[in-house]
Design an enzyme around this catalytic site. Structure first.
Site, PDB file in Angstrom:
ATOM      1  N   ILE A 135       0.869  -1.171   0.000  1.00  0.00           N
ATOM      2  CA  ILE A 135       0.000   0.000   0.000  1.00  0.00           C
ATOM      3  C   ILE A 135       0.912   1.229   0.000  1.00  0.00           C
ATOM      4  CG2 ILE A 135      -1.994  -1.085   1.065  1.00  0.00           C
ATOM      5  CD1 ILE A 135      -1.193  -0.022   3.743  1.00  0.00           C
ATOM      6  N   ASP A 136       0.386   2.326  -0.501  1.00  0.00           N
ATOM      7  CA  ASP A 136       1.201   3.525  -0.670  1.00  0.00           C
ATOM      8  C   ASP A 136       1.725   4.061   0.661  1.00  0.00           C
ATOM      9  OD1 ASP A 136       0.529   3.381  -3.334  1.00  0.00           O
ATOM     10  OD2 ASP A 136      -1.062   4.878  -3.189  1.00  0.00           O
ATOM     11  N   LYS A 137       2.799   4.827   0.579  1.00  0.00           N
ATOM     12  CA  LYS A 137       3.402   5.428   1.769  1.00  0.00           C
ATOM     13  C   LYS A 137       2.376   6.219   2.586  1.00  0.00           C
ATOM     14  CE  LYS A 137       6.909   8.846   3.131  1.00  0.00           C
ATOM     15  NZ  LYS A 137       7.968   9.770   2.656  1.00  0.00           N
ATOM     16  N   THR A 139      -0.875   5.933   2.552  1.00  0.00           N
ATOM     17  CA  THR A 139      -2.090   5.167   2.839  1.00  0.00           C
ATOM     18  C   THR A 139      -1.837   4.332   4.085  1.00  0.00           C
ATOM     19  OG1 THR A 139      -2.663   5.049   0.490  1.00  0.00           O
ATOM     20  CG2 THR A 139      -3.716   3.459   1.955  1.00  0.00           C
ATOM     21  N   ARG A 236      -6.450   5.908  -5.988  1.00  0.00           N
ATOM     22  CA  ARG A 236      -6.200   7.341  -6.126  1.00  0.00           C
ATOM     23  C   ARG A 236      -6.384   7.793  -7.579  1.00  0.00           C
ATOM     24  NH1 ARG A 236      -0.383   7.649  -3.791  1.00  0.00           N
ATOM     25  NH2 ARG A 236      -0.645   9.902  -4.102  1.00  0.00           N
TER      26      ARG A 236
END
Length: 301
Positions: A135-137, A139, A236
């Site tokens: 998962i994104d930084k 998030t 996103r």
């Protein structure tokens, strides 16, 4: 970032073959750089199958040299579940999953190495041991970590077959009119902004996101999302594509951010999967404080 520049000689070779023949890069390495949007011809992002014309300027942005190992760091982990095969970890916003240029330490992998020692799967190499999905930084929320290669393969197969259940909650800009919907739009590297993704037909992969409205606030909407695929920045990009970017998103959202926001309001709330021993398991994660605070402000305006 190191850069390599070549001038095409008009030999009608495929781009990946031409660069490999005129540099120390292998053809497969060039192909990966093309897929990542790191190669331009005449100033435009190029495909590995392109055939540059004589005199075309080819520019290759090379990745920064990386350490070949990640180091253990004593960083506290929020562990929702752990056994001999896997961990379910609740990642805070602001933490990268694994080392990368600009984030060489302080990552989830550094913390996992300190916690698990050698007990992590090696399928993704020494920089991403145990990492089955990311998962994104910015998030927050749940992700699963494999402790051995058998568990890693079984979990990765579920993701590939779309049987691994991943649900997120988000606050997005604007009033989402439909109570539920599906965004089915392919995602690939942005042709100009190479660190970003976008909906595109070129060099893209299929991407499907399901969403359902939980609450409406007029200028914001609280939604739940389910991933059918797992592309980079998928939620996103898809929400921005339909005109409702994630609140607080510094990349795909509006430049002007209202003061009440203290982070990107996107949280990996739920995961469900079949354990390597055959049990079906589900886990829920509470919304982080900054997310709850913003929801409360919207509800009490």
């Amino acid at each position: 970032m190191p850069r390599l520049e070549l001038t095409a000689d008009g030999s009608a070779q495929r781009l990946d073959s031409y660069i490999a023949a005129h540099s120390q890069l292998t053809r497969s390495a060039v192909a990966k750089l093309c897929d990542a949007g790191a190669v331009t011809v005449g100033g435009r992002t190029a495909d590995k199958k392109d055939k540059p014309a004589q005199g075309d300027i080819i520019v290759i942005d090379l990745p920064e040299p990386q350490a070949d190992t990640a180091e253990p760091q004593d960083i506290a982990l929020d562990i929702a579940y752990e056994d001999g095969d896997l961990l379910v970890v609740n990642k805070p916003k602001g933490m990268c999953v694994h080392p990368a240029p600009g984030n060489s330490d302080g990552t989830l992998v550094n913390a996992l190495l300190a916690h698990c020692g050698d007990s992590l799967s090696g399928i993704n190499g020494v920089i991403r041991p145990g990492i089955v999905h990311r998962i994104d930084k910015d998030t927050s929320g749940l992700l699963i970590v494999a402790k051995n290669d058998r568990a890693h393969n079984l979990l990765a197969e579920q993701i590939k077959e779309h049987s691994f259940n991943r649900e997120y909650e988000a606050i997005v800009y604007g009033n989402v009119k439909n109570d539920e919907g599906v965004v089915d739009a392919p995602i690939g590297r942005h042709p100009v902004k190479r660190k970003q993704m976008c909906v595109t037909q070129k060099n893209s992969r299929s991407a499907v996101t399901h969403y359902r409205v939980l609450e409406r606030f007029g200028d914001f909407t609280y939604i739940r999302l389910r991933l059918e695929t797992g592309r980079t920045h998928q939620i996103r990009v898809h929400m921005a594509y339909i005109g409702h970017p994630v609140a607080g998103d510094p990349v795909y959202g509006p430049r002007k951010v209202i003061g009440e926001l203290d982070g990107q309001c996107l949280h990996a709330r739920h995961i469900g999967f079949v354990h390597p021993d055959g049990r079906y398991m589900e886990f829920e994660s509470q919304l982080p404080d900054y997310f709850v605070r913003f929801l409360d402000k919207l509800r009490n305006r």
